[in-house]
Motif scaffolding. Structure first.
Motif, PDB file in Angstrom:
ATOM      1  N   SER A 289       7.860 -21.074  39.777  1.00  0.00           N
ATOM      2  CA  SER A 289       8.384 -19.768  40.552  1.00  0.00           C
ATOM      3  C   SER A 289       7.167 -18.939  40.299  1.00  0.00           C
ATOM      4  N   ASN A 290       6.187 -19.129  39.109  1.00  0.00           N
ATOM      5  CA  ASN A 290       5.086 -18.279  38.944  1.00  0.00           C
ATOM      6  C   ASN A 290       3.871 -18.552  39.902  1.00  0.00           C
ATOM      7  N   GLY A 291       3.869 -19.538  40.679  1.00  0.00           N
ATOM      8  CA  GLY A 291       2.930 -19.809  41.923  1.00  0.00           C
ATOM      9  C   GLY A 291       2.163 -20.991  41.136  1.00  0.00           C
ATOM     10  N   ASN A 292       2.159 -21.289  40.071  1.00  0.00           N
ATOM     11  CA  ASN A 292       1.484 -22.460  39.307  1.00  0.00           C
ATOM     12  C   ASN A 292       2.272 -23.760  39.406  1.00  0.00           C
ATOM     13  N   THR A 293       1.566 -24.860  39.183  1.00  0.00           N
ATOM     14  CA  THR A 293       2.226 -26.038  39.420  1.00  0.00           C
ATOM     15  C   THR A 293       1.827 -27.073  38.361  1.00  0.00           C
ATOM     16  N   SER A 294       2.862 -27.868  37.913  1.00  0.00           N
ATOM     17  CA  SER A 294       2.405 -28.751  36.863  1.00  0.00           C
ATOM     18  C   SER A 294       2.190 -30.274  37.695  1.00  0.00           C
ATOM     19  N   VAL A 295       1.140 -30.794  37.403  1.00  0.00           N
ATOM     20  CA  VAL A 295       0.608 -32.064  37.798  1.00  0.00           C
ATOM     21  C   VAL A 295       0.415 -33.000  36.793  1.00  0.00           C
ATOM     22  N   GLY A 296       0.835 -34.433  36.900  1.00  0.00           N
ATOM     23  CA  GLY A 296       0.791 -35.361  35.896  1.00  0.00           C
ATOM     24  C   GLY A 296       0.568 -36.646  36.386  1.00  0.00           C
ATOM     25  N   TYR A 297      -0.115 -37.502  35.954  1.00  0.00           N
ATOM     26  CA  TYR A 297      -0.494 -38.752  36.172  1.00  0.00           C
ATOM     27  C   TYR A 297       0.227 -39.683  35.122  1.00  0.00           C
ATOM     28  N   VAL A 298       1.081 -40.682  35.415  1.00  0.00           N
ATOM     29  CA  VAL A 298       1.552 -41.559  34.313  1.00  0.00           C
ATOM     30  C   VAL A 298       1.310 -42.885  34.678  1.00  0.00           C
TER      31      VAL A 298
END
Ligand code: FAD
Length: 418
Positions: free
Chosen positions: A227-236
């Motif tokens: 909700s703070n406008g940032n996004t978590s992105v991760g490769y597995v």
């Protein structure tokens, strides 16, 4: 002079190791029942930990721990479902359509903020919580234990407790100290991940939905908007997969973003909020989830894989169950830890294991991305993905292994004959 250790209690009913979700949920429930509880936490909060997508089932544990209002007040991103995407095929689960009666939503949370919220609530309730305090040794006697904790200044104190709840997560304190660790049967996997700015979020379809992209059959990507406008992105993927992406962590991560068309469109102009981090071989298990004078909760029991976001939910549910059993035991009741705790938690882990294995062997791709999906079956699978893995009226819980295997084979055979 103020010392953070001034109020370290030397004698308590229950010592809780770790202030992650499993530690704080257990501590709150036991404190409400009138037990004297103390939490010791190795780090200072807020601290980073991965595990940002919750499942609806964990709301029941947060509610019993009386944490819901405080978490709601933080305005975290509401999570109503989860979307899986493979080569432009989409399988969108909406928790309001799940089979089991239960919570239909939860949150996507930066864990540093979420865990600090739960820890602060414990402190407000009057539970002593000591940061920078690391458990270094435990001795168990007939009716009590002695735990040595090392403080920031290097000094060591001893805490006497009638019972210990080990919620130390990746620290795995009791399994390590007591030699209970067992190798996981999961293949070794690695992740490279980052929090990113997300200025193009609004252009995406369902922009706030957690989305899992299948990059190749054994590599997947999480996109978790906050909700703070940032996004978590991760490769597995397998450790070998990452060898093709060379350079600094930033360069590697930029190459990975550009390797998946949907990510390239959305994040090629985004900033990384910190240097991308890597983790590897996180799966772990133990011989037992309990013993004389102690119980293990959360990740210390068994952690499989992040693909279905089961970690915090299993941590929360194990904490909820363990806390209620500790309350009964310290009131003088006999607790059958094997059947009332370990068997139940193992059941939940085993249901997720079927789905995790089905994801990596491709059988779930057959089901998720089938042309004609049966809505009743999808609602039953949706309940599993919502964390309702103890609802044995659900055929995809009760006969999880057989039903997943049979369904995927049936879909694959129809595709071959078509
Ligand atoms: P933790 O949150 O790890 O808390 C344990 C605490 O114990 C820590 O604060 C630690 O500092 C403290 N501690 C450790 N050792 C000691 C000691 N000796 N003395 C005192 N304190 C100590 N789960 C999800 O639900 N959703 C996801 O999307 C998700 N994504 C993931 C992605 C990856 C790549 C991985 C590896 C895991 C993911 N997980 C996810 C799993 C999630 O990280 C864990 O399941 C969850 O954090 C477990 O909570 P916990 O309370 O058991 O432990």
């Amino acid at each position: 002079m103020f010392s953070p250790f001034m109020n370290l209690k030397k004698q308590v009913d229950v010592l809780v190791i770790g202030a992650g979700p499993s530690g704080t949920i257990a501590a709150s429930i036991m404190h409400q029942a009138g037990l004297s509880v103390q939490i010791v936490e190795k780090m200072n909060f807020p601290r980073f930990v991965i595990g940002e997508s919750l499942l609806p089932r964990c709301m029941e544990a947060l509610e019993e721990a009386k944490f819901l209002d405080a978490v709601k007040a933080r305005g975290f991103q509401q999570k109503d479902g989860a979307k899986f995407v493979m080569n432009e095929q989409v399988c969108d689960f909406n928790f309001s359509q799940q089979y089991t009666q239960g919570w239909t939503w939860t949150w996507q949370v930066p864990r540093a903020d979420f865990d600090k919220t739960l820890a602060d609530e414990c402190v407000k309730m009057g539970i002593p919580l000591h940061y920078n305090t690391e458990v270094v040794n435990i001795e168990i006697f007939d009716d009590h234990s002695l735990t040595s904790v090392k403080m920031d200044d290097g000094s060591v104190e001893t805490i006497r407790a009638r019972f210990i709840v080990d919620g130390s997560g990746y620290g795995r304190v009791i399994p390590r100290l007591f030699g209970l660790e067992r190798p996981s049967t999961q293949a070794p996997r690695k992740t490279l991940f980052c929090h990113m700015t997300d200025p193009r979020r609004s252009a995406a379809v369902e922009p706030n939905r957690i989305t899992i992209y299948v990059h190749n059959p054994s590599t997947w990507i999480w996109v978790i908007p906050f909700s703070n406008g940032n996004t978590s992105v991760g490769y597995v993927g397998s450790p070998e997969f990452f060898e093709d992406f060379t350079g600094t962590p930033e360069e590697q991560f930029r190459k990975l973003i550009n390797a998946q068309p949907e990510l390239k469109d959305r994040f090629s102009g985004s900033d990384m909020l910190w240097e991308p981090r890597t983790l590897q071989s996180w799966s772990a298990t133990t011989d037992t989830f309990y013993g004389k004078g102690f119980v293990l909760t959360g990740n210390v029991t068994e952690f499989l894989d992040p693909v279905f976001s089961s970690g915090v939910t299993l941590a929360s549910v194990s904490a909820q169950l363990a806390a209620n059993l500790v309350i009964r035991q310290l009131r003088g009741e006999t607790v059958d830890w094997q059947n009332e705790y370990m068997k139940k938690m193992q059941l939940g882990v085993d249901v997720f294991r079927t789905y995790v294995n089905g994801w990596y062997d491709g059988s779930l791709f057959d089901i998720f991305f089938a042309e004609n999906r049966n809505p009743e079956i999808m609602s039953q699978i949706c309940s599993v993905l919502a964390g309702y893995v103890w609802d044995e009226s659900n055929p995809f819980v009760k006969n999880h292994e057989k039903n997943v295997r049979t369904l995927s084979r049936f879909i694959a055979s129809q595709r071959t004959t078509a």
